[in-house]
Write a protein that holds these residues in place. Structure first.
Motif, short mmCIF file in Angstrom:
data_model
loop_
_atom_site.label_atom_id
_atom_site.label_comp_id
_atom_site.label_asym_id
_atom_site.label_seq_id
_atom_site.Cartn_x
_atom_site.Cartn_y
_atom_site.Cartn_z
N LEU A 1 0.85 -1.19 0.00
CA LEU A 1 0.00 0.00 0.00
C LEU A 1 0.89 1.24 0.00
O LEU A 1 1.74 1.39 0.88
N PRO A 2 0.74 2.13 -0.98
CA PRO A 2 1.58 3.33 -1.02
C PRO A 2 1.40 4.17 0.24
O PRO A 2 0.28 4.44 0.67
N ALA A 3 2.51 4.56 0.84
CA ALA A 3 2.47 5.38 2.04
C ALA A 3 3.62 6.36 2.02
O ALA A 3 4.74 6.01 1.67
N LEU A 4 3.30 7.60 2.40
CA LEU A 4 4.30 8.66 2.52
C LEU A 4 4.33 9.10 3.97
O LEU A 4 3.30 9.09 4.65
N ARG A 5 5.50 9.48 4.44
CA ARG A 5 5.63 9.97 5.81
C ARG A 5 6.07 11.42 5.76
O ARG A 5 7.09 11.74 5.14
N ALA A 6 5.29 12.27 6.42
CA ALA A 6 5.56 13.71 6.39
C ALA A 6 5.96 14.20 7.76
O ALA A 6 5.47 13.72 8.77
N PRO A 7 6.87 15.18 7.78
CA PRO A 7 7.20 15.81 9.07
C PRO A 7 5.97 16.53 9.59
O PRO A 7 4.96 16.64 8.90
N ARG A 8 6.09 17.05 10.77
CA ARG A 8 4.95 17.71 11.42
C ARG A 8 4.20 18.65 10.47
O ARG A 8 4.75 19.62 9.97
N LEU A 9 2.95 18.31 10.23
CA LEU A 9 2.04 19.13 9.45
C LEU A 9 0.73 19.19 10.21
O LEU A 9 0.42 18.30 11.00
#
Length: 168
Positions: A109-117
């Motif tokens: 499953l495509p997943a992206l991890r973002a810094p604090r948003l």
């Protein structure tokens, strides 16, 4: 319709893939955006093509460990979501984000991890982008321009202005 790659590059370019994203994953069409809530049920609705925004704090309450993360990913796969945006935040939720990212990668499953948003602001921007891409990008540019103007009026030097752009 916008793709996962369109949203990624336009709205949260600082996000990094949890696992390598192939061309098919990048080309997944996103129909709508949902934010995980710190309650059960965690989503009011979850439809095929949704981008699920998963804040660390809410995830810690809903799926604190690997077994719960695997069950949540199974639900995402069953619903045929376009992908996940894992949003870092509260330290207590970081382990839960790691577990969910690992489960998503294992399931393909495509997943992206973002810094604090701010998950609500990301949701609002993504919906605006999906409804009217150009208007949302113009709105984002106007917000950045206003922030730069404010920093300049505060006496910020070039380094401060560049930092503001980078933080944006």
């Amino acid at each position: 319709m916008a793709t996962l790659a369109d949203l990624w590059t336009s709205l949260f370019p600082a996000a990094t893939p949890v696992a390598p994203l192939d061309d098919a994953a990048r080309a997944r069409e996103v129909g709508w955006v949902r934010v995980l809530k710190a309650r059960v049920p965690a989503f009011d609705a979850l439809d095929a093509g949704d981008l699920a925004i998963v804040p660390a704090g809410a995830l810690a309450a809903v799926a604190p460990g690997p077994p719960e993360a695997s069950a949540l990913v199974a639900e995402f796969v069953r619903a045929r979501v376009a992908g996940l945006l894992l949003v870092e935040g509260e330290p207590a939720g970081e382990a839960a984000l790691d577990a969910l990212g690992a489960a998503a990668a294992a399931a393909g499953l495509p997943a992206l991890r973002a810094p604090r948003l701010d998950p609500v602001a990301v949701e609002r921007s993504a919906i605006g982008f999906l409804v009217n891409r150009r208007a949302e990008l113009d709105r984002q540019a106007a917000l950045l321009e206003a922030r730069l103007e404010a920093r300049a009026l505060e006496g910020s030097d070039l380094g401060g202005l560049v930092g503001t752009i980078g933080a944006w």
